[in-house]
Structures are given as C-alpha cells and as structure tokens.
Motif scaffolding. Structure first.
Motif, PDB file in Angstrom:
ATOM      1  N   THR A   1       0.802  -1.223   0.000  1.00  0.00           N
ATOM      2  CA  THR A   1       0.000   0.000   0.000  1.00  0.00           C
ATOM      3  C   THR A   1       0.838   1.277   0.000  1.00  0.00           C
ATOM      4  OG1 THR A   1      -0.213  -0.102   2.413  1.00  0.00           O
ATOM      5  CG2 THR A   1      -1.996  -1.073   1.102  1.00  0.00           C
ATOM      6  N   THR A   2       2.090   1.192   0.405  1.00  0.00           N
ATOM      7  CA  THR A   2       2.943   2.385   0.443  1.00  0.00           C
ATOM      8  C   THR A   2       3.081   3.038  -0.934  1.00  0.00           C
ATOM      9  OG1 THR A   2       4.113   1.620   2.402  1.00  0.00           O
ATOM     10  CG2 THR A   2       5.243   3.236   1.045  1.00  0.00           C
ATOM     11  N   PRO A   3       3.279   2.270  -2.015  1.00  0.00           N
ATOM     12  CA  PRO A   3       3.348   2.924  -3.330  1.00  0.00           C
ATOM     13  C   PRO A   3       2.065   3.685  -3.682  1.00  0.00           C
ATOM     14  CG  PRO A   3       4.244   0.706  -3.480  1.00  0.00           C
ATOM     15  CD  PRO A   3       3.617   0.834  -2.112  1.00  0.00           C
ATOM     16  N   ASP A   4       0.922   3.186  -3.227  1.00  0.00           N
ATOM     17  CA  ASP A   4      -0.330   3.899  -3.491  1.00  0.00           C
ATOM     18  C   ASP A   4      -0.356   5.240  -2.767  1.00  0.00           C
ATOM     19  OD1 ASP A   4      -1.233   1.802  -5.061  1.00  0.00           O
ATOM     20  OD2 ASP A   4      -2.364   0.867  -3.434  1.00  0.00           O
ATOM     21  N   LEU A   5       0.125   5.256  -1.527  1.00  0.00           N
ATOM     22  CA  LEU A   5       0.188   6.519  -0.785  1.00  0.00           C
ATOM     23  C   LEU A   5       1.136   7.498  -1.463  1.00  0.00           C
ATOM     24  CD1 LEU A   5       0.243   5.339   2.934  1.00  0.00           C
ATOM     25  CD2 LEU A   5      -1.586   6.552   1.748  1.00  0.00           C
ATOM     26  N   LYS A   6       2.263   6.996  -1.940  1.00  0.00           N
ATOM     27  CA  LYS A   6       3.223   7.855  -2.637  1.00  0.00           C
ATOM     28  C   LYS A   6       2.598   8.417  -3.909  1.00  0.00           C
ATOM     29  CE  LYS A   6       7.366   5.456  -1.034  1.00  0.00           C
ATOM     30  NZ  LYS A   6       8.491   4.617  -1.453  1.00  0.00           N
ATOM     31  N   PHE A   7       1.844   7.575  -4.618  1.00  0.00           N
ATOM     32  CA  PHE A   7       1.196   8.011  -5.846  1.00  0.00           C
ATOM     33  C   PHE A   7       0.189   9.128  -5.558  1.00  0.00           C
ATOM     34  CE2 PHE A   7      -2.339   7.944  -8.808  1.00  0.00           C
ATOM     35  CZ  PHE A   7      -1.688   8.075 -10.021  1.00  0.00           C
ATOM     36  N   VAL A   8      -0.624   8.958  -4.512  1.00  0.00           N
ATOM     37  CA  VAL A   8      -1.624   9.972  -4.170  1.00  0.00           C
ATOM     38  C   VAL A   8      -0.941  11.308  -3.877  1.00  0.00           C
ATOM     39  CG1 VAL A   8      -3.333  10.646  -2.433  1.00  0.00           C
ATOM     40  CG2 VAL A   8      -3.384   8.348  -3.392  1.00  0.00           C
ATOM     41  N   ALA A   9       0.139  11.265  -3.101  1.00  0.00           N
ATOM     42  CA  ALA A   9       0.853  12.502  -2.763  1.00  0.00           C
ATOM     43  C   ALA A   9       1.445  13.146  -4.022  1.00  0.00           C
ATOM     44  CB  ALA A   9       1.952  12.211  -1.750  1.00  0.00           C
ATOM     45  N   ALA A  10       2.061  12.329  -4.882  1.00  0.00           N
ATOM     46  CA  ALA A  10       2.666  12.863  -6.107  1.00  0.00           C
ATOM     47  C   ALA A  10       1.599  13.416  -7.047  1.00  0.00           C
ATOM     48  CB  ALA A  10       3.493  11.786  -6.804  1.00  0.00           C
ATOM     49  N   ARG A  11       0.485  12.707  -7.175  1.00  0.00           N
ATOM     50  CA  ARG A  11      -0.599  13.156  -8.061  1.00  0.00           C
ATOM     51  C   ARG A  11      -1.173  14.478  -7.553  1.00  0.00           C
ATOM     52  NH1 ARG A  11      -1.688  13.681 -12.689  1.00  0.00           N
ATOM     53  NH2 ARG A  11      -1.557  11.497 -13.193  1.00  0.00           N
ATOM     54  N   ALA A  12      -1.360  14.594  -6.250  1.00  0.00           N
ATOM     55  CA  ALA A  12      -1.892  15.832  -5.683  1.00  0.00           C
ATOM     56  C   ALA A  12      -0.945  16.991  -5.969  1.00  0.00           C
ATOM     57  CB  ALA A  12      -2.114  15.683  -4.177  1.00  0.00           C
ATOM     58  N   GLY A  13       0.336  16.782  -5.758  1.00  0.00           N
ATOM     59  CA  GLY A  13       1.322  17.839  -6.017  1.00  0.00           C
ATOM     60  C   GLY A  13       1.355  18.237  -7.479  1.00  0.00           C
ATOM     61  N   LYS A  14       1.319  17.233  -8.349  1.00  0.00           N
ATOM     62  CA  LYS A  14       1.364  17.516  -9.788  1.00  0.00           C
ATOM     63  C   LYS A  14       0.096  18.246 -10.239  1.00  0.00           C
ATOM     64  CE  LYS A  14       2.410  15.350 -14.187  1.00  0.00           C
ATOM     65  NZ  LYS A  14       2.890  14.176 -14.880  1.00  0.00           N
ATOM     66  N   SER A  15      -1.028  17.862  -9.709  1.00  0.00           N
ATOM     67  CA  SER A  15      -2.294  18.520 -10.070  1.00  0.00           C
ATOM     68  C   SER A  15      -2.322  19.968  -9.602  1.00  0.00           C
ATOM     69  CB  SER A  15      -3.470  17.755  -9.464  1.00  0.00           C
ATOM     70  OG  SER A  15      -3.552  16.463 -10.022  1.00  0.00           O
ATOM     71  N   LEU A  16      -1.876  20.197  -8.375  1.00  0.00           N
ATOM     72  CA  LEU A  16      -1.846  21.564  -7.859  1.00  0.00           C
ATOM     73  C   LEU A  16      -0.895  22.438  -8.666  1.00  0.00           C
ATOM     74  CD1 LEU A  16      -1.923  20.853  -4.031  1.00  0.00           C
ATOM     75  CD2 LEU A  16      -3.682  22.016  -5.360  1.00  0.00           C
ATOM     76  N   GLN A  17       0.287  21.910  -8.958  1.00  0.00           N
ATOM     77  CA  GLN A  17       1.249  22.692  -9.741  1.00  0.00           C
ATOM     78  C   GLN A  17       0.721  22.959 -11.143  1.00  0.00           C
ATOM     79  OE1 GLN A  17       4.149  24.112  -8.484  1.00  0.00           O
ATOM     80  NE2 GLN A  17       3.878  25.235 -10.395  1.00  0.00           N
ATOM     81  N   GLY A  18       0.046  21.988 -11.735  1.00  0.00           N
ATOM     82  CA  GLY A  18      -0.545  22.188 -13.058  1.00  0.00           C
ATOM     83  C   GLY A  18      -1.599  23.277 -13.052  1.00  0.00           C
ATOM     84  N   ALA A  19      -2.399  23.324 -12.000  1.00  0.00           N
ATOM     85  CA  ALA A  19      -3.423  24.368 -11.889  1.00  0.00           C
ATOM     86  C   ALA A  19      -2.780  25.742 -11.747  1.00  0.00           C
ATOM     87  CB  ALA A  19      -4.341  24.082 -10.703  1.00  0.00           C
ATOM     88  N   VAL A  20      -1.718  25.815 -10.954  1.00  0.00           N
ATOM     89  CA  VAL A  20      -0.998  27.090 -10.796  1.00  0.00           C
ATOM     90  C   VAL A  20      -0.393  27.524 -12.125  1.00  0.00           C
ATOM     91  CG1 VAL A  20       1.032  28.166  -9.733  1.00  0.00           C
ATOM     92  CG2 VAL A  20      -0.521  26.809  -8.332  1.00  0.00           C
TER      93      VAL A  20
END
Length: 137
Positions: free
Chosen positions: A81-100
């Motif tokens: 499950t750790t890779p899934d948590l890492k993915f969620v964090a990375a996806r959130a960061g990438k989405s926020l940066q893309g919106a900015v």
C-alpha cells in the motif's frame, strides 16, 4: 481554448485550501507507517515450543524475531500500500502545480501555454524509486 473564463481569486482560494489538505498527506503517511509498525510489534508471536510471547521479542535485551503471522501480514500490507500513498501525494502535487501553471499562463494571456500546463498536469506520475513521494523528472 477561447472558452476559458477563469476567476483567479476563486482559483487561489481553492488552491490554498487544497494545498493545506495535501500538505497533511506526509504526516498521515508517517502516522500510517508508525501505526502499522506498532501493530506489528504488538501482535506477539507463536513458537513451535508453545512459548507464545506478547512482546514479540525472543532474544536478550528485546532483540530477536519480532512478530509472527500477523506482523508478517501487516508488513506485506504496508509494502503493497505504500506505493499507493506515494502516488496519491505525487498526483496531488502535480495537479496543484498544473493548476498554478495553467492559471499563470492564462493570466499572462498565453492560452496555448495554459492548455499545455493543464495537459502536463494530467500526465502520468513518475515516482523515483529512491525519492518517496517526489517525482524523478
């Protein structure tokens, strides 16, 4: 992309609120790992000699094999499950940066750049194997 009608103040408010929630992901992931470790070490063991232990240790000064079947299961669960948590964090960061990035380009009048920033934010997340939660590119 002439159909865009962005309201920068509204975007800023949403990004701020989302960023605050996303920033807590690291703390939650750390807590998740600590709780799994605690549960595994508290699970106890069963030995063939009938000397079950509630402490999980068998050696001197608390050293020795920690855990048993429950500890092993929790360890494997965490590993999967750790890779899934890492993915969620990375996806959130990438989405926020893309919106900015898209909003900034829009405000600067570059709709093509805004569309490109939006497209990149939707791309695949690439987690570097040695950098948990951080993109390798």
């Amino acid at each position: 992309m002439t159909g865009w009608d962005l309201k920068p103040q509204g975007i800023s408010t949403v990004l701020k609120a989302t960023g605050e929630v996303a920033s807590k992901l690291q703390a939650h992931a750390t807590s998740y790992g600590n709780h799994l470790s605690s549960a595994a070490s508290s699970a106890g063991t069963i030995s063939a000699e009938g000397g079950g232990s509630s402490s999980g240790g068998g050696g001197k000064d608390g050293e020795g094999a920690v855990g048993g079947l429950v500890a092993l299961a929790l360890s494997q669960f965490a590993e999967h499950t750790t890779p899934d948590l890492k993915f969620v964090a990375a996806r959130a960061g990438k989405s926020l940066q893309g919106a900015v990035d898209a909003t900034t380009a829009y405000l600067n009048g570059d709709l093509d750049m805004a569309a490109e920033a939006q497209r990149k934010a939707l791309g695949a997340v690439d987690l570097g194997p040695k950098a948990p939660g951080v993109q390798s590119r």
